[in-house]
Scaffold this motif. Structure first.
Motif, PDB file in Angstrom:
ATOM      1  N   ARG A 120       0.828  -1.198   0.000  1.00 60.08           N
ATOM      2  CA  ARG A 120       0.000   0.000   0.000  1.00 60.08           C
ATOM      3  C   ARG A 120       0.870   1.258   0.000  1.00 60.08           C
ATOM      4  NH1 ARG A 120      -4.898  -1.593   4.245  1.00 60.08           N
ATOM      5  NH2 ARG A 120      -5.750  -3.301   2.983  1.00 60.08           N
ATOM      6  N   THR A 121       1.993   1.185   0.695  1.00 57.76           N
ATOM      7  CA  THR A 121       2.924   2.312   0.694  1.00 57.76           C
ATOM      8  C   THR A 121       3.479   2.545  -0.701  1.00 57.76           C
ATOM      9  OG1 THR A 121       3.568   1.844   2.989  1.00 57.76           O
ATOM     10  CG2 THR A 121       5.067   3.201   1.689  1.00 57.76           C
ATOM     11  N   SER A 122       3.899   1.476  -1.351  1.00 58.29           N
ATOM     12  CA  SER A 122       4.458   1.584  -2.702  1.00 58.29           C
ATOM     13  C   SER A 122       3.424   2.122  -3.685  1.00 58.29           C
ATOM     14  CB  SER A 122       4.967   0.217  -3.176  1.00 58.29           C
ATOM     15  OG  SER A 122       5.950  -0.291  -2.302  1.00 58.29           O
ATOM     16  N   ALA A 123       2.187   1.623  -3.573  1.00 58.04           N
ATOM     17  CA  ALA A 123       1.132   2.087  -4.467  1.00 58.04           C
ATOM     18  C   ALA A 123       0.845   3.566  -4.252  1.00 58.04           C
ATOM     19  CB  ALA A 123      -0.134   1.266  -4.240  1.00 58.04           C
ATOM     20  N   PHE A 124       0.823   3.984  -3.002  1.00 60.12           N
ATOM     21  CA  PHE A 124       0.582   5.397  -2.674  1.00 60.12           C
ATOM     22  C   PHE A 124       1.677   6.286  -3.253  1.00 60.12           C
ATOM     23  CE2 PHE A 124       2.037   8.627   0.438  1.00 60.12           C
ATOM     24  CZ  PHE A 124       1.060   9.588   0.216  1.00 60.12           C
ATOM     25  N   ILE A 133      24.613  17.162  -2.794  1.00 62.36           N
ATOM     26  CA  ILE A 133      23.284  17.188  -3.414  1.00 62.36           C
ATOM     27  C   ILE A 133      22.798  15.773  -3.710  1.00 62.36           C
ATOM     28  CG2 ILE A 133      22.013  17.853  -5.489  1.00 62.36           C
ATOM     29  CD1 ILE A 133      23.730  20.394  -5.575  1.00 62.36           C
ATOM     30  N   VAL A 134      23.671  14.949  -4.285  1.00 64.42           N
ATOM     31  CA  VAL A 134      23.278  13.579  -4.636  1.00 64.42           C
ATOM     32  C   VAL A 134      22.948  12.769  -3.391  1.00 64.42           C
ATOM     33  CG1 VAL A 134      24.062  11.412  -5.655  1.00 64.42           C
ATOM     34  CG2 VAL A 134      24.577  13.579  -6.793  1.00 64.42           C
ATOM     35  N   THR A 135      23.809  12.821  -2.377  1.00 62.52           N
ATOM     36  CA  THR A 135      23.570  12.030  -1.167  1.00 62.52           C
ATOM     37  C   THR A 135      22.335  12.518  -0.418  1.00 62.52           C
ATOM     38  OG1 THR A 135      25.149  13.434   0.036  1.00 62.52           O
ATOM     39  CG2 THR A 135      25.979  11.373  -0.866  1.00 62.52           C
ATOM     40  N   THR A 136      22.086  13.815  -0.449  1.00 59.54           N
ATOM     41  CA  THR A 136      20.889  14.343   0.207  1.00 59.54           C
ATOM     42  C   THR A 136      19.635  13.897  -0.521  1.00 59.54           C
ATOM     43  OG1 THR A 136      22.137  16.291   0.944  1.00 59.54           O
ATOM     44  CG2 THR A 136      19.739  16.430   1.030  1.00 59.54           C
ATOM     45  N   CYS A 137      19.687  13.803  -1.823  1.00 63.36           N
ATOM     46  CA  CYS A 137      18.549  13.292  -2.593  1.00 63.36           C
ATOM     47  C   CYS A 137      18.253  11.839  -2.227  1.00 63.36           C
ATOM     48  CB  CYS A 137      18.825  13.414  -4.089  1.00 63.36           C
ATOM     49  SG  CYS A 137      18.749  15.110  -4.730  1.00 63.36           S
ATOM     50  N   ILE A 138      19.311  11.047  -2.062  1.00 64.70           N
ATOM     51  CA  ILE A 138      19.132   9.649  -1.646  1.00 64.70           C
ATOM     52  C   ILE A 138      18.468   9.596  -0.275  1.00 64.70           C
ATOM     53  CG2 ILE A 138      20.320   7.517  -1.024  1.00 64.70           C
ATOM     54  CD1 ILE A 138      20.454   7.983  -3.969  1.00 64.70           C
ATOM     55  N   GLN A 139      18.951  10.412   0.633  1.00 67.70           N
ATOM     56  CA  GLN A 139      18.383  10.449   1.977  1.00 67.70           C
ATOM     57  C   GLN A 139      16.928  10.909   1.935  1.00 67.70           C
ATOM     58  OE1 GLN A 139      20.790  12.480   4.900  1.00 67.70           O
ATOM     59  NE2 GLN A 139      19.015  13.027   6.122  1.00 67.70           N
ATOM     60  N   ALA A 140      16.617  11.851   1.052  1.00 70.00           N
ATOM     61  CA  ALA A 140      15.247  12.350   0.939  1.00 70.00           C
ATOM     62  C   ALA A 140      14.294  11.248   0.496  1.00 70.00           C
ATOM     63  CB  ALA A 140      15.197  13.522  -0.043  1.00 70.00           C
ATOM     64  N   VAL A 141      14.743  10.394  -0.406  1.00 71.43           N
ATOM     65  CA  VAL A 141      13.909   9.280  -0.859  1.00 71.43           C
ATOM     66  C   VAL A 141      13.581   8.354   0.310  1.00 71.43           C
ATOM     67  CG1 VAL A 141      13.840   7.222  -2.320  1.00 71.43           C
ATOM     68  CG2 VAL A 141      14.733   9.369  -3.237  1.00 71.43           C
ATOM     69  N   VAL A 142      14.590   8.051   1.120  1.00 71.50           N
ATOM     70  CA  VAL A 142      14.380   7.178   2.278  1.00 71.50           C
ATOM     71  C   VAL A 142      13.411   7.821   3.265  1.00 71.50           C
ATOM     72  CG1 VAL A 142      15.503   6.029   4.226  1.00 71.50           C
ATOM     73  CG2 VAL A 142      16.647   6.111   2.011  1.00 71.50           C
ATOM     74  N   MET A 143      13.582   9.115   3.521  1.00 71.43           N
ATOM     75  CA  MET A 143      12.695   9.819   4.452  1.00 71.43           C
ATOM     76  C   MET A 143      11.265   9.854   3.931  1.00 71.43           C
ATOM     77  SD  MET A 143      15.254  12.948   5.503  1.00 71.43           S
ATOM     78  CE  MET A 143      14.097  13.734   6.621  1.00 71.43           C
ATOM     79  N   LEU A 144      11.122  10.043   2.628  1.00 72.41           N
ATOM     80  CA  LEU A 144       9.793  10.039   2.008  1.00 72.41           C
ATOM     81  C   LEU A 144       9.118   8.685   2.196  1.00 72.41           C
ATOM     82  CD1 LEU A 144       9.001  11.372  -1.576  1.00 72.41           C
ATOM     83  CD2 LEU A 144       8.001   9.258  -0.726  1.00 72.41           C
ATOM     84  N   LEU A 145       9.839   7.621   1.896  1.00 71.80           N
ATOM     85  CA  LEU A 145       9.269   6.276   2.017  1.00 71.80           C
ATOM     86  C   LEU A 145       8.935   5.945   3.467  1.00 71.80           C
ATOM     87  CD1 LEU A 145      11.577   4.311  -0.455  1.00 71.80           C
ATOM     88  CD2 LEU A 145       9.162   4.891  -0.783  1.00 71.80           C
ATOM     89  N   LEU A 146       9.798   6.377   4.393  1.00 74.84           N
ATOM     90  CA  LEU A 146       9.555   6.096   5.804  1.00 74.84           C
ATOM     91  C   LEU A 146       8.301   6.812   6.292  1.00 74.84           C
ATOM     92  CD1 LEU A 146      10.496   4.733   8.381  1.00 74.84           C
ATOM     93  CD2 LEU A 146      11.949   6.718   8.843  1.00 74.84           C
ATOM     94  N   ALA A 147       8.118   8.071   5.894  1.00 73.89           N
ATOM     95  CA  ALA A 147       6.930   8.813   6.306  1.00 73.89           C
ATOM     96  C   ALA A 147       5.671   8.201   5.689  1.00 73.89           C
ATOM     97  CB  ALA A 147       7.066  10.282   5.894  1.00 73.89           C
ATOM     98  N   ALA A 148       5.758   7.808   4.423  1.00 73.43           N
ATOM     99  CA  ALA A 148       4.615   7.175   3.769  1.00 73.43           C
ATOM    100  C   ALA A 148       4.273   5.848   4.445  1.00 73.43           C
ATOM    101  CB  ALA A 148       4.913   6.953   2.290  1.00 73.43           C
ATOM    102  N   PHE A 149       5.292   5.087   4.800  1.00 76.35           N
ATOM    103  CA  PHE A 149       5.083   3.818   5.492  1.00 76.35           C
ATOM    104  C   PHE A 149       4.419   4.051   6.848  1.00 76.35           C
ATOM    105  CE2 PHE A 149       6.676   0.729   8.609  1.00 76.35           C
ATOM    106  CZ  PHE A 149       6.157  -0.446   8.082  1.00 76.35           C
TER     107      PHE A 149
END
Length: 274
Positions: free
Chosen positions: A10-14, A241-257
């Motif tokens: 459900r997280t992935s679909a969202f 910039i690149v590493t922060t973007c990677i971290q942002a993806v993880v934070m996004l997924l964690l909040a969605a989860f």
């Protein structure tokens, strides 16, 4: 175990359905403040005492957009239809979320107090250690063992607390609670701790490996292209910039989860067994 898979599905679909809106929130709340914070931390390394205090305060303030971004994503994951309404709700609940976070942080810090107290009782200069002026000071074997034993006991306690309190932000956001969110999150996650811990461990491992790989690979490429050196070099800035973007993806997924997990544990359409 398959039930956690449903929450993740459900997280992935969202995320797939709302990727445009989520990417906008992540860019504004995670990427930009994160990059600026990294740059300021580098600048503080060569600044005077007064400047370091000011830069440190700015870095601390830059954590607020990240909290707002996480709350906004949780709001979207739990039913808000637009970024505007979700962001507005996040703004209204931001002070309460920060207050609860500060109290929990202080509680965690208090749990670490016995370590310096033990060292002081054994005759070590804690002030010098804290200031990095201990030089070649070595801690005797008995004291080291006592500190190690305490840390060994404290670590699982903190991990259990982290796992059981994962829903605090969602509860503060959706139920308008303050410190009652601590008990509420603990209650909601009862009997699901190990499964939640497994997901958090997966997030930590994937996020850590991805950041390390990005820093190593892109850092090397950017250094070859633009040259190395210390300070705010072009290679350093691009790597940040690149590493922060990677971290942002993880934070996004964690909040969605977190949002989808909250929905699963508070609605009749729960994916957990009764």
């Amino acid at each position: 175990m398959a039930k956690m898979g449903i929450v993740w599905d459900r997280t992935s679909a969202f995320v797939g359905e709302r990727f445009g809106a989520l990417a906008t929130v992540a860019l504004a709340a995670f990427v930009v403040p994160g990059v600026v914070s990294t740059w300021l931390q580098v600048l503080s390394g060569t600044a005077g005492y007064g400047a370091r205090v000011v830069l440190g305060a700015i870095v601390l303030l830059l954590s607020l957009p990240s909290v707002w971004g996480s709350l906004t994503i949780i709001a979207l994951a739990t039913g808000e239809g637009s970024v505007g309404t979700a962001g507005g709700l996040a703004v209204r609940r931001l002070p309460a979320t920060v207050i609860v976070s500060i109290v929990l942080g202080l509680a965690a810090a208090l749990l670490a107090v016995p370590v310096p107290l033990l060292l002081a009782a054994r005759g070590y200069d804690i002030a010098a250690m804290a200031a990095g002026q201990a030089g070649a000071m070595t801690v005797d074997a008995q004291t080291s063992s006592m500190v190690a034993l305490y840390v060994l006991v404290l670590t699982p306690v903190l991990l259990i607390a982290l796992t059981r309190l994962i829903l605090i932000n969602a509860v503060v956001l959706r139920e308008g609670a303050l410190f009652g969110a601590i008990r509420r999150s603990w209650t909601l996650t009862r009997r699901h701790g190990w499964r939640i811990f497994g997901m958090l461990l997966l997030f930590a491992l994937v996020g850590g490996i991805a950041r390390l790989a990005a820093r190593t690979v892109f850092g090397s490429v950017f250094t070859l292209l633009f040259g190395g050196g210390g300070g705010l070099t072009t290679a350093f800035l691009l790597t940040a910039i690149v590493t922060t973007c990677i971290q942002a993806v993880v934070m996004l997924l964690l909040a969605a989860f977190e949002g989808k997990l909250y929905v699963a544990l508070t609605t009749s359409d729960s994916v957990w067994p009764a």
